[in-house]
Design an enzyme around this catalytic site. Structure first.
Site, PDB file in Angstrom:
ATOM      1  N   LYS A 263       6.091  29.843  81.331  1.00  0.00           N
ATOM      2  CA  LYS A 263       7.335  30.365  81.157  1.00  0.00           C
ATOM      3  C   LYS A 263       8.361  29.467  82.109  1.00  0.00           C
ATOM      4  CE  LYS A 263      10.486  34.457  81.409  1.00  0.00           C
ATOM      5  NZ  LYS A 263      10.830  35.811  81.531  1.00  0.00           N
ATOM      6  N   ASP A 268      17.694  33.268  83.733  1.00  0.00           N
ATOM      7  CA  ASP A 268      17.683  34.455  82.862  1.00  0.00           C
ATOM      8  C   ASP A 268      18.910  35.555  83.289  1.00  0.00           C
ATOM      9  OD1 ASP A 268      17.028  36.332  81.133  1.00  0.00           O
ATOM     10  OD2 ASP A 268      15.083  37.119  82.120  1.00  0.00           O
ATOM     11  N   LYS A 275      21.934  41.302  82.132  1.00  0.00           N
ATOM     12  CA  LYS A 275      21.426  42.108  83.289  1.00  0.00           C
ATOM     13  C   LYS A 275      22.618  42.532  84.355  1.00  0.00           C
ATOM     14  CE  LYS A 275      17.160  39.467  84.004  1.00  0.00           C
ATOM     15  NZ  LYS A 275      16.179  40.762  83.716  1.00  0.00           N
ATOM     16  N   ASP A 286      12.860  32.533  87.223  1.00  0.00           N
ATOM     17  CA  ASP A 286      12.020  32.841  86.121  1.00  0.00           C
ATOM     18  C   ASP A 286      11.594  31.511  85.416  1.00  0.00           C
ATOM     19  OD1 ASP A 286      11.418  35.249  84.235  1.00  0.00           O
ATOM     20  OD2 ASP A 286      13.381  34.848  83.459  1.00  0.00           O
ATOM     21  N   ASP A 345      16.871  40.360  76.376  1.00  0.00           N
ATOM     22  CA  ASP A 345      16.362  40.120  77.685  1.00  0.00           C
ATOM     23  C   ASP A 345      14.851  40.063  77.802  1.00  0.00           C
ATOM     24  OD1 ASP A 345      16.631  39.776  80.379  1.00  0.00           O
ATOM     25  OD2 ASP A 345      16.875  41.924  81.080  1.00  0.00           O
ATOM     26  N   GLU A 347      13.009  37.693  76.530  1.00  0.00           N
ATOM     27  CA  GLU A 347      13.072  36.440  76.109  1.00  0.00           C
ATOM     28  C   GLU A 347      11.876  35.565  76.115  1.00  0.00           C
ATOM     29  OE1 GLU A 347      14.285  37.083  78.900  1.00  0.00           O
ATOM     30  OE2 GLU A 347      13.179  35.625  80.269  1.00  0.00           O
ATOM     31  N   ARG A 349       8.652  36.351  76.269  1.00  0.00           N
ATOM     32  CA  ARG A 349       7.661  36.531  75.287  1.00  0.00           C
ATOM     33  C   ARG A 349       8.046  35.570  73.963  1.00  0.00           C
ATOM     34  NH1 ARG A 349       8.269  42.767  75.450  1.00  0.00           N
ATOM     35  NH2 ARG A 349       8.667  42.291  77.446  1.00  0.00           N
TER      36      ARG A 349
HETATM   37  N1  BES Z   1      12.338  37.676  83.837  1.00  0.00           N
HETATM   38  C1  BES Z   1      12.279  38.887  83.451  1.00  0.00           C
HETATM   39  C2  BES Z   1      11.165  39.816  84.166  1.00  0.00           C
HETATM   40  C3  BES Z   1      11.513  40.032  85.599  1.00  0.00           C
HETATM   41  C4  BES Z   1      12.264  41.023  86.121  1.00  0.00           C
HETATM   42  C5  BES Z   1      10.896  39.177  86.548  1.00  0.00           C
HETATM   43  C6  BES Z   1      12.477  41.274  87.494  1.00  0.00           C
HETATM   44  C7  BES Z   1      10.867  39.522  87.817  1.00  0.00           C
HETATM   45  C8  BES Z   1      11.808  40.484  88.185  1.00  0.00           C
HETATM   46  C9  BES Z   1      11.979  39.327  81.893  1.00  0.00           C
HETATM   47  O1  BES Z   1      12.936  38.270  81.087  1.00  0.00           O
HETATM   48  C10 BES Z   1      12.863  40.410  81.505  1.00  0.00           C
HETATM   49  O2  BES Z   1      14.370  40.610  81.621  1.00  0.00           O
HETATM   50  N2  BES Z   1      12.200  41.641  81.205  1.00  0.00           N
HETATM   51  C11 BES Z   1      12.613  42.578  80.755  1.00  0.00           C
HETATM   52  C12 BES Z   1      11.902  43.165  79.523  1.00  0.00           C
HETATM   53  C13 BES Z   1      12.557  44.536  78.779  1.00  0.00           C
HETATM   54  C14 BES Z   1      13.754  44.088  78.407  1.00  0.00           C
HETATM   55  C15 BES Z   1      11.694  44.933  77.827  1.00  0.00           C
HETATM   56  C16 BES Z   1      12.211  43.666  81.962  1.00  0.00           C
HETATM   57  O3  BES Z   1      11.406  43.530  82.524  1.00  0.00           O
HETATM   58  O4  BES Z   1      13.077  44.617  82.173  1.00  0.00           O
HETATM   59 ZN    ZN Z   2      12.695  36.395  82.068  1.00  0.00          ZN
HETATM   60 MN    MN Z   3      14.722  38.536  80.303  1.00  0.00          MN
END
Ligand code: BES
Ligand code: ZN
Ligand code: MN
Length: 492
Positions: A263, A268, A275, A286, A345, A347, A349
């Site tokens: 990825k 992000d 966020k 990210d 968010d 994104e 996947r």
């Molecule tokens: N890049 C983030 C995941 C992340 C969060 C990595 C904190 C490290 C620390 C990912 O793109 C994301 O935002 N995931 C969301 C998914 C949710 C919207 C289903 C998450 O984990 O909150």
């Molecule tokens: Zn992300």
């Molecule tokens: Mn995200």
């Protein structure tokens, strides 16, 4: 990166700016006994007075010992002999590295690899020690003023071991190169580390290994033609163009390749599901999945492993704009499945699903592993110590767990059962991009699994392991050691 070499010198005779010697709390190691004898009992006196007893975590620098050629000796506490194992060994190497980073020396010779570690051969001891000290001595420089050039910095490391450790030394060189690559790229701020920059870094790998490595970079037009609607949607709010980076290494004729996918979200913001403050500041990291697979690829190429390997990196920036994608959009993917976006968010996947399907279809790899900073839920589940591992293939999962144990870059397996699948149901598309509040790391992995059907595939969620949070945290280089070890094991 440090320059590593093997040495067979005895501690008192070694000509080095700093000799590093491990001291048990109790019975002395051979190197410590030699040092004690040559110096007229310095270690024994330190133990008697309580100044240095060999407690784990303690270090002490001694200067100008009579009978010892090295001007400095760094003592490293090893703890009790009965508790000494692979992990306490690695911790002592790390302690040595931290102490060495603060010393004004250009070189050091370390006797830790001469210690016996239960179940670990000399090659492992050399590799582990070299990588731990190299890791501890990492310095970020890309956007800083040059440091004062008059103070020597550690550059050369000699490791006490015989010729049987040659292979371990070579592996340390390859893996250290991959780890340094991943850390530097991971730390670079997102105004500099764009998808275009990551593609340029991939090109430096290809150029350096022109005989065995080829690079293709797919542009927005190419992705459109390939029907990669999910990857393109994430990129659509960004002013910087997306890249799909494809590296191929040929080290084994026409054997089916192993494949790595990472990825590469260079920043992000969350998109319209923005966020909040406190969650966005570290989202330059990210792209650490991308940095990790590129680093592992580099390590494999440097080691000239007798395998074929492909490395595919979808790289985009997830931003907010009138051209961006929205919650409730339905996207058409390269695999033919439609996806309802319920959260912009989620994104990672979305870019991975197109990259994974593309990799499966085009390369038919014998095994495919992706690495991604995919979910906050994985950080909640496993914290900073283990990456999350997901696979429907028990053998592949066991291979990766074993590689994580051997390289001390551990993963922990979580389930990928169908039971969770209804959480991804959508009324408007084949699948939704989020699975609700519970089991977030698992539903994210299940989403990916829909795009790798028919391929031996595993997913590493490195959200908790790829960097150290906080102002002075850095990218860790994980999961380069795990992936590189897995590829080394596949070559055996
Ligand atoms: N890049 C983030 C995941 C992340 C969060 C990595 C904190 C490290 C620390 C990912 O793109 C994301 O935002 N995931 C969301 C998914 C949710 C919207 C289903 C998450 O984990 O909150
Ligand atoms: Zn992300
Ligand atoms: Mn995200």
């Amino acid at each position: 990166m440090l320059e590593f070499s093997l040495s067979s010198a005895a501690v008192p005779e070694a000509e080095t700016p700093c000799a590093v010697v491990g001291v048990f709390d109790g019975a002395p190691s051979a190197a410590a006994a030699a040092l004690d004898a040559a110096s007229g009992g310095v270690l024994s006196r330190l133990r008697e007075t309580g100044d240095f007893t060999g407690k784990a975590g303690a270090t002490l620098v001694l200067h100008g010992l009579v009978g010892v050629k090295a001007p400095r000796v760094l003592l490293v506490g090893l703890g009790a002999h009965k508790d000494f194992d692979a992990r306490t060994y690695a911790r002592a190497c790390d302690d040595a590295g931290k102490a060495l980073k603060g010393l004004p020396v250009a070189g050091a010779a370390v006797w830790l690899p001469a210690l016996e570690v239960p179940g670990c051969d000399a090659g492992w001891r050399v590799r582990t020690c070299a990588l731990a000290i190299d890791h501890a001595c990492f310095r970020y420089t890309a956007t800083l003023k040059p440091a004062n050039g008059n103070v020597p910095r550690l550059a050369k490391l000699e490791l006490a071991a015989g010729g049987e450790a040659q292979r371990g030394l070579a592996e340390a060189r390859g893996v250290a190169r991959g780890v340094a690559f991943a850390r530097e790229l991971g730390c670079l701020p997102p105004n500099l580390c764009t998808p275009t920059h990551i593609a340029a870094q991939a090109k430096t790998i290809a150029d350096e290994h022109a005989g065995s490595v080829t690079l293709e970079v797919l542009e927005r037009d190419d992705m459109q033609k390939l029907g990669m609607g999910a990857l393109l949607a994430v990129s659509s709010g960004s002013a910087t163009p997306p890249k799909l980076i494809v590296l191929q290494y040929q080290g084994a004729g026409d054997a089916k390749p192993h494949a790595l996918v990472g990825k590469g979200v260079t920043f992000d913001s969350g998109g319209l599901n923005l966020k909040p403050t406190g969650s966005m500041e570290e989202m330059k990291y990210d792209m650490c999945g991308a940095a990790g697979v590129l680093g592992a690829f580099l390590a494999a190429v440097e080691l000239a492993l007798p395998i074929n390997l492909v490395c595919v990196v979808p790289s985009v920036e997830n931003m907010v704009d009138g051209t961006g994608y929205r919650p409730s959009d339905v996207l058409h993917t390269h695999a033919g499945l439609s996806v309802e976006v319920l959260n912009t968010d989620a994104e990672g996947r979305l870019i991975l699903c197109d990259a994974l399907a593309y990799t499966c279809k085009r390369f038919q790899p014998q095994a495919l592993v992706d690495a991604a900073t995919l979910t906050g839920a994985c950080v909640i589940a496993l914290g900073a110590h283990a990456s999350g591992l997901f696979s429907a293939d028990d053998k592949l999962a066991d291979e990766l767990l074993a590689a994580g144990t051997a390289s001390l870059d551990r993963a922990w397996r979580l389930p990928l059962w169908d039971d969770y699948r209804n959480q991804l149901e959508s009324a408007f598309a084949d699948i939704a991009n989020i699975g609700g509040k519970s089991a977030g790391a698992i539903t994210a992995a299940l989403f990916l699994s829909r795009f790798t059907e028919g391929t031996r595939w595993a997913h590493l969620d490195v959200a908790g392991t790829a960097w150290v949070p906080g102002r002075k945290g850095y990218a860790t280089g994980r999961p380069v050691p795990l992936l590189a070890q897995w590829l080394i094991d596949r070559s055996a």
